[in-house]
Design a protein around this motif. Structure first.
Motif, mmCIF file in Angstrom:
data_model
loop_
_atom_site.group_PDB
_atom_site.id
_atom_site.type_symbol
_atom_site.label_atom_id
_atom_site.label_comp_id
_atom_site.label_asym_id
_atom_site.label_seq_id
_atom_site.Cartn_x
_atom_site.Cartn_y
_atom_site.Cartn_z
ATOM 1 N N ASN A 109 3.757 7.030 -8.746
ATOM 2 C CA ASN A 109 4.004 6.469 -7.421
ATOM 3 C C ASN A 109 5.258 5.604 -7.467
ATOM 4 N N ASN A 110 5.537 4.887 -6.421
ATOM 5 C CA ASN A 110 6.778 4.121 -6.338
ATOM 6 C C ASN A 110 6.855 2.950 -7.310
ATOM 7 N N VAL A 111 5.729 2.572 -7.888
ATOM 8 C CA VAL A 111 5.762 1.450 -8.841
ATOM 9 C C VAL A 111 5.522 1.918 -10.266
ATOM 10 N N LEU A 159 0.830 -1.204 0.000
ATOM 11 C CA LEU A 159 0.000 0.000 0.000
ATOM 12 C C LEU A 159 0.863 1.253 0.000
ATOM 13 N N ASN A 160 1.947 1.211 0.751
ATOM 14 C CA ASN A 160 2.840 2.366 0.823
ATOM 15 C C ASN A 160 3.382 2.728 -0.550
ATOM 16 N N ASN A 161 3.850 1.744 -1.289
ATOM 17 C CA ASN A 161 4.405 2.018 -2.611
ATOM 18 C C ASN A 161 3.356 2.526 -3.589
ATOM 19 N N LEU A 162 2.120 2.116 -3.407
ATOM 20 C CA LEU A 162 1.054 2.619 -4.270
ATOM 21 C C LEU A 162 0.730 4.072 -3.954
ATOM 22 N N MET A 163 0.828 4.463 -2.695
ATOM 23 C CA MET A 163 0.379 5.804 -2.285
ATOM 24 C C MET A 163 1.456 6.871 -2.373
ATOM 25 N N ILE A 164 2.722 6.519 -2.185
ATOM 26 C CA ILE A 164 3.780 7.529 -2.206
ATOM 27 C C ILE A 164 3.809 8.216 -3.568
ATOM 28 N N GLY A 165 3.660 9.522 -3.579
ATOM 29 C CA GLY A 165 3.714 10.308 -4.806
ATOM 30 C C GLY A 165 2.440 10.300 -5.615
ATOM 31 N N LEU A 166 1.557 9.334 -5.404
ATOM 32 C CA LEU A 166 0.375 9.190 -6.248
ATOM 33 C C LEU A 166 -0.546 10.399 -6.085
ATOM 34 N N GLY A 167 -0.808 11.074 -7.187
ATOM 35 C CA GLY A 167 -1.701 12.227 -7.167
ATOM 36 C C GLY A 167 -1.020 13.556 -6.987
ATOM 37 N N GLY A 168 0.263 13.536 -6.584
ATOM 38 C CA GLY A 168 1.032 14.773 -6.516
ATOM 39 C C GLY A 168 0.610 15.746 -5.428
ATOM 40 N N ILE A 169 -0.175 15.311 -4.460
ATOM 41 C CA ILE A 169 -0.629 16.220 -3.404
ATOM 42 C C ILE A 169 0.425 16.259 -2.299
ATOM 43 N N LYS A 170 0.892 17.447 -1.979
ATOM 44 C CA LYS A 170 1.987 17.596 -1.026
ATOM 45 C C LYS A 170 1.517 17.362 0.416
ATOM 46 N N THR A 171 2.380 16.712 1.177
ATOM 47 C CA THR A 171 2.102 16.529 2.601
ATOM 48 C C THR A 171 1.942 17.877 3.298
ATOM 49 N N ALA A 172 2.711 18.860 2.874
ATOM 50 C CA ALA A 172 2.630 20.189 3.504
ATOM 51 C C ALA A 172 1.239 20.787 3.379
ATOM 52 N N ASP A 173 0.516 20.428 2.328
ATOM 53 C CA ASP A 173 -0.838 20.946 2.134
ATOM 54 C C ASP A 173 -1.877 20.095 2.854
ATOM 55 N N GLN A 174 -1.474 18.901 3.248
ATOM 56 C CA GLN A 174 -2.409 18.015 3.951
ATOM 57 C C GLN A 174 -2.258 18.121 5.461
ATOM 58 N N ILE A 206 -6.795 0.974 -3.103
ATOM 59 C CA ILE A 206 -6.733 2.003 -2.064
ATOM 60 C C ILE A 206 -8.133 2.307 -1.531
ATOM 61 N N ALA A 207 -9.113 2.396 -2.422
ATOM 62 C CA ALA A 207 -10.468 2.736 -2.006
ATOM 63 C C ALA A 207 -11.072 1.666 -1.107
ATOM 64 N N ASN A 208 -10.737 0.416 -1.330
ATOM 65 C CA ASN A 208 -11.293 -0.679 -0.532
ATOM 66 C C ASN A 208 -10.566 -0.880 0.800
ATOM 67 N N MET A 209 -9.587 -0.050 1.091
ATOM 68 C CA MET A 209 -8.946 -0.063 2.406
ATOM 69 C C MET A 209 -9.869 0.577 3.428
ATOM 70 N N PRO A 210 -10.039 -0.026 4.600
ATOM 71 C CA PRO A 210 -9.583 -1.365 4.971
ATOM 72 C C PRO A 210 -10.720 -2.392 4.988
ATOM 73 N N TRP A 211 -11.889 -2.014 4.450
ATOM 74 C CA TRP A 211 -13.098 -2.792 4.689
ATOM 75 C C TRP A 211 -13.297 -3.976 3.757
ATOM 76 N N VAL A 212 -12.690 -3.972 2.583
ATOM 77 C CA VAL A 212 -13.037 -5.000 1.594
ATOM 78 C C VAL A 212 -11.787 -5.751 1.131
ATOM 79 N N PRO A 213 -11.079 -6.402 2.050
ATOM 80 C CA PRO A 213 -9.832 -7.076 1.676
ATOM 81 C C PRO A 213 -10.042 -8.241 0.717
ATOM 82 N N MET A 214 -11.180 -8.928 0.820
ATOM 83 C CA MET A 214 -11.407 -10.062 -0.078
ATOM 84 C C MET A 214 -11.385 -9.627 -1.530
ATOM 85 N N GLU A 215 -11.949 -8.452 -1.819
ATOM 86 C CA GLU A 215 -11.969 -7.988 -3.200
ATOM 87 C C GLU A 215 -10.565 -7.618 -3.669
ATOM 88 N N SER A 216 -9.770 -7.038 -2.790
ATOM 89 C CA SER A 216 -8.395 -6.702 -3.163
ATOM 90 C C SER A 216 -7.579 -7.965 -3.415
#
Length: 639
Positions: free
Chosen positions: A487-489, A279-294, A549-559
């Motif tokens: 993202n990282n991948v 999950l980390n590798n999918l999220m890092i950088g994805l979407g270009g939204i800066k941590t400073a703005d979040q 990412i959207a199915n985190m954390p409720w729908v692990p079977m689908e992932s």
């Protein structure tokens, strides 16, 4: 009533052998209701839906330790490296049979009452409730078959049935869902008492129709690789009937604190629920939204690192025998850019004032211990004390061997991001199907050239918007949707941006041992070496990345199912510094070239099936076209 209680097939489990009136005793709240005329259909539906929320014993073993682990929703090895616990599986196997039993009982009771003639409100209500029970049972059967790969579909029909294959069950479920949805009269309104016995929709039948169609869409897409013509026809027919398109229509059931079937599925305090490398590798950088703005509080700003910073390299404290792109690094701060849902899902180490800080387990101080040691080779002398406050890390699962033995930081509760308290305190609602999934299924259908209710880009962006709305980060969604940052991948967000990144990029780093600054050649995963085998920024990769990412954390079977079906999203191979006992095919020489033998494919049948019904077990295994093994792929999965 004697005939009603001939629901006798055991699935190899004694819990499914009934005595004279036990069915009614279990599902009726009124202890005097012991006849078929007094038994209520809605009581049986309530028993099934409530039970399937899983009491803490079953939830931990099935939802957390098997499904979330196989789906790489958190950092732990277990079944993700091939190990198997018979007791854990037995707990789920038995209970799933009970839930299916109650759903079938609801159908049987409805048929009996309809056959005797109905009048007044019951004349319209009971036929509708029968269809609800059929839709819900279809969900339960799909859950079971996607775990084990064989199921006797006539297990509760008053006969001694045989096991059916995954294909047979899927074809049956398509018919069940279609017939049930088409038989519902959405104009029927339940009374206030009846509403109490449907924890999902309060018998709002228009919502049950949407759920039934959405389930059919999900199951149809499951067959996209193995049976594409059937998949397309079922999907196209289902999508026309209306689906879950708003978060207000999501299939959810409210949790509550305590110890019963409605206690939260992720509530056991000893489960650390740390961020996974996947999950980390999918999220890092994805979407270009800066941590400073979040994270706008001034306390976070000094910890935010530049976008071209890789971290501190401790190659003697992490295994390098994994294709995790950041292997060997400790990131001593916050990522410059990250998917905005990351901070909604996980809290930072040391962020004790965060309302979602999760101080589990409550009986020790591990969650608040942010300083831990890296040891020298004697395993006793401290090389360096690491302060993990406001850092963001997630190492690969697997065996880090002697290197891991020197590292007291990388697996510790207080030094890694962990799942937010709001998902763990039993005060939320468990989601079985979210609107984002409907849209992302439609987006995938569009990519495949199927007819759907909207175009691929429109559906893809609607799915992301739905997920952002649920996570409370919609203020970032417009910028996110237009981002071409990788993202990282090597996957970006923008629908029309399908250019692959360069194979490598130069990143700044610090040698953890000498503190010297230097550079590191970062390598994106090589598509041809991944289980997917294709470009990692094509439209299908984008869709499944967003769905994961959207199915985190409720729908692990689908992932887990998406990865088994497609090899998407990218799962790093487990670290194999030392051989993995349950995954002998993965070695130091082949870890870069992924095969299905590096990832769990199913749950083994519990030993009680073979012990109590050798012939039934033999037949069930024959349905698999392979061994009763964790690595035997299901019919619809990659082979």
């Amino acid at each position: 009533m004697k005939n009603i209680n001939k629901l006798i097939y055991t699935l190899g489990m004694g819990s499914l052998l009934f005595t004279a009136c036990s069915d009614f005793d279990e599902v009726n709240t009124d202890p005097t209701a012991t006849t078929i005329d007094q038994a209520r259909v809605e009581y049986a539906i309530n028993a099934s839906i409530t039970g399937a929320q899983m009491n803490p014993d079953v939830a931990e073993r099935a939802f957390v330790l098997n499904w979330k682990t196989a789906a790489r929703q958190h950092f732990t090895s277990g079944i993700a490296t091939g190990s198997y616990n018979d007791d854990w599986i037995s707990a789920y196997y038995n209970k799933s049979a009970d839930w299916q039993k109650s759903a079938t009982l609801a159908i049987t009771l409805a048929d009996d009452k309809i056959g005797k003639g109905l009048a007044g409100h019951d004349e319209v209500m009971i036929p509708n409730m029968k269809q609800v029970a059929r839709i819900w049972r279809a969900y339960l059967m799909s859950e079971f078959i996607d775990n084990f790969g064989a199921l006797p579909k006539d297990a509760f029909q008053g006969m001694n049935p045989e096991f059916n294959s995954t294909k047979d069950i899927y074809y049956f479920l398509f018919d069940e869902l279609k017939e049930a949805v088409n038989s519902i009269d959405v104009s029927v309104t339940p009374n206030d008492d009846e509403k109490k016995y449907d924890r999902a929709y309060n018998f709002d039948f228009s919502k049950w129709v949407k759920f039934g169609n959405s389930m059919r869409m999900r199951l149809a897409m499951r067959l996209s690789e193995v049976d594409p013509s059937k998949a397309q026809s079922e999907f196209e027919d289902a999508v026309k009937g209306g689906y879950i398109a708003s978060n207000s229509d999501n299939f959810t059931v409210a949790e509550r604190p305590g110890w019963d079937d409605l206690t939260g599925v992720m509530s056991r305090e000893w489960n650390s629920q740390q961020l996974s490398a996947t999950l980390n590798n999918l999220m890092i950088g994805l979407g270009g939204i800066k941590t400073a703005d979040q994270l706008t509080d001034a306390k976070y700003q000094p910890y935010i690192k530049p976008a071209d910073y890789m971290g501190q390299r401790y190659e003697n404290h992490y295994s390098l025998y994994t294709n995790e792109p950041g292997a060997g690094f400790w990131f001593d701060g916050l990522r410059n850019m990250i998917d905005p849902r990351a901070y909604a899902l996980f809290y930072l180490p040391g962020d004790f004032d965060n309302e979602n800080f999760c101080n589990y387990p409550s009986w020790d101080n591990t969650a608040k211990t942010v300083k831990r040691n890296l040891l020298k080779e004697d395993k006793e002398t401290t090389l360096e004390e690491i302060d993990a406050t406001y850092t963001w890390n997630a190492p690969a699962i697997g065996s880090h061997g002697d290197k891991g033995a020197l590292n007291q930081v990388y697996t510790f509760n207080g030094t890694n991001p962990r799942l937010a308290l709001k998902y763990r305190d039993s005060n939320s609602s468990r989601i079985f199907f979210g609107a984002w999934e409907s849209y992302l299924l439609i987006a995938e259908a569009s990519v495949r050239g199927w007819s759907a209710s909207m175009g691929g880009k429109e559906a893809y962006e609607a799915g992301i918007r739905s997920s952002f709305e649920y996570n409370g980060v919609s203020q970032f969604v417009d910028a996110y949707l237009s981002s071409t940052e990788y993202n990282n991948v090597g996957t970006s967000v923008a629908w029309d941006h399908t250019a692959e990144p360069a194979a490598t990029k130069t990143m700044k780093m610090i040698d953890g041992y000498t503190k010297a600054e230097g550079t590191f050649t970062y390598k994106y995963p090589v598509a041809s070496q991944t289980l997917y085998g294709k470009a990692l920024n094509d439209k299908l990769t984008k869709i499944i990345t967003q769905k994961f990412i959207a199915n985190m954390p409720w729908v692990p079977m689908e992932s887990w199912s998406d990865h088994r079906r497609l090899g998407l999203p990218f799962f790093e191979t487990p670290a194999v510094e030392q051989p993995l006992l349950y995954m002998p095919t993965l070695t130091k020489t082949n870890y870069m070239n992924q095969t299905i033998q590096f990832f769990p494919q199913r749950l083994k049948f519990p030993s009680s099936l073979a012990n109590s019904s050798p012939e039934g077990y033999k037949q069930a295994v024959e349905m698999l076209n392979g061994a009763d093994d964790v690595f035997t792929p299901l019919w619809w999965a990659k082979h």
